[in-house]
Design an enzyme around this catalytic site. Structure first.
Site, PDB file in Angstrom:
ATOM      1  N   SER A 116      27.305  11.713 -26.522  1.00 52.21           N
ATOM      2  CA  SER A 116      26.028  11.514 -27.177  1.00 52.21           C
ATOM      3  C   SER A 116      26.244  10.630 -28.390  1.00 52.21           C
ATOM      4  CB  SER A 116      25.438  12.860 -27.611  1.00 52.21           C
ATOM      5  OG  SER A 116      24.191  12.678 -28.233  1.00 52.21           O
TER       6      SER A 116
ATOM      7  N   ARG B 245      25.372  14.170 -19.901  1.00 55.28           N
ATOM      8  CA  ARG B 245      26.095  15.438 -19.910  1.00 55.28           C
ATOM      9  C   ARG B 245      26.204  16.045 -18.514  1.00 55.28           C
ATOM     10  NH1 ARG B 245      21.175  15.364 -22.202  1.00 55.28           N
ATOM     11  NH2 ARG B 245      19.597  16.748 -21.354  1.00 55.28           N
TER      12      ARG B 245
ATOM     13  N   ASN C  84      22.595   9.990 -24.399  1.00 52.83           N
ATOM     14  CA  ASN C  84      23.241  11.276 -24.197  1.00 52.83           C
ATOM     15  C   ASN C  84      23.361  11.486 -22.701  1.00 52.83           C
ATOM     16  OD1 ASN C  84      23.075  14.149 -23.396  1.00 52.83           O
ATOM     17  ND2 ASN C  84      23.064  14.529 -25.592  1.00 52.83           N
TER      18      ASN C  84
ATOM     19  N   HIS D 199      19.531   5.750 -28.938  1.00 44.87           N
ATOM     20  CA  HIS D 199      20.113   7.074 -28.707  1.00 44.87           C
ATOM     21  C   HIS D 199      20.474   7.158 -27.233  1.00 44.87           C
ATOM     22  CE1 HIS D 199      19.188  11.184 -27.084  1.00 44.87           C
ATOM     23  NE2 HIS D 199      20.187  11.441 -27.902  1.00 44.87           N
TER      24      HIS D 199
END
Length: 157
Positions: free
Chosen positions: A10, A28, A26, A24
């Site tokens: 991130s 996962r 991110n 931004h």
């Protein structure tokens, strides 16, 4: 032994120059092991852009790059994940979006682990090509103290 594992990457970049948008991203992965030893797994993540001053060419480049990455894997991914991002980053109490969106998804576990992982890698690999040209374009843009102040207000929101 823990019955789960989680991993991800991130990052948020807040440039000094208010004409360069914040980005931004991110991505996962989660995995849990049930009592019977079976495993459940899923991927989540996304990339979004928050400009202080909107440049339509920058917005097109950003979204088009994400769309191209999504389209390589499924024709509905971009539209679905853009809509999800727009909902996720909508600030209800202010009646405004956080930025110009991007893509966002969670609980992605089909068609199979390898294909989903390949999709996530494609998305992660778009971060540089969808953002670096925008940075280069605005790197030497001059800005006023008022523009810098407005950037700080927007960041604090």
């Amino acid at each position: 032994k823990l019955p789960f594992c989680a991993m991800g990457v991130s990052s948020v970049i807040h440039p000094k120059n208010p004409h360069i948008p914040t980005v931004h991203f991110n991505y996962r992965y989660f995995e849990i092991e049930e009592e019977d030893g079976s495993k459940q797994w899923w991927f989540g993540g996304g990339t979004d852009l928050t400009p202080v001053y909107i440049d339509k060419e920058d917005a097109f480049l950003f979204h088009n790059t994400l769309k191209e990455a999504c389209d390589k894997h499924h024709p509905k991914y971009y539209a679905d994940f853009k809509k999800w991002c727009d909902r996720y980053f909508y600030v209800r109490h202010r009646g405004e979006t956080r930025g110009i969106g991007g893509i966002f998804f969670d609980d992605l576990d089909s068609p199979n682990q390898e294909e989903v992982f390949n999709f996530v890698k494609s998305c992660a690999r778009t971060v540089v090509p969808c953002y670096l040209p925008i940075v280069k374009k605005h790197l030497n843009d001059s800005f006023t103290p008022e523009e810098k102040d407005w950037q700080q207000v927007r960041r604090g929101r």
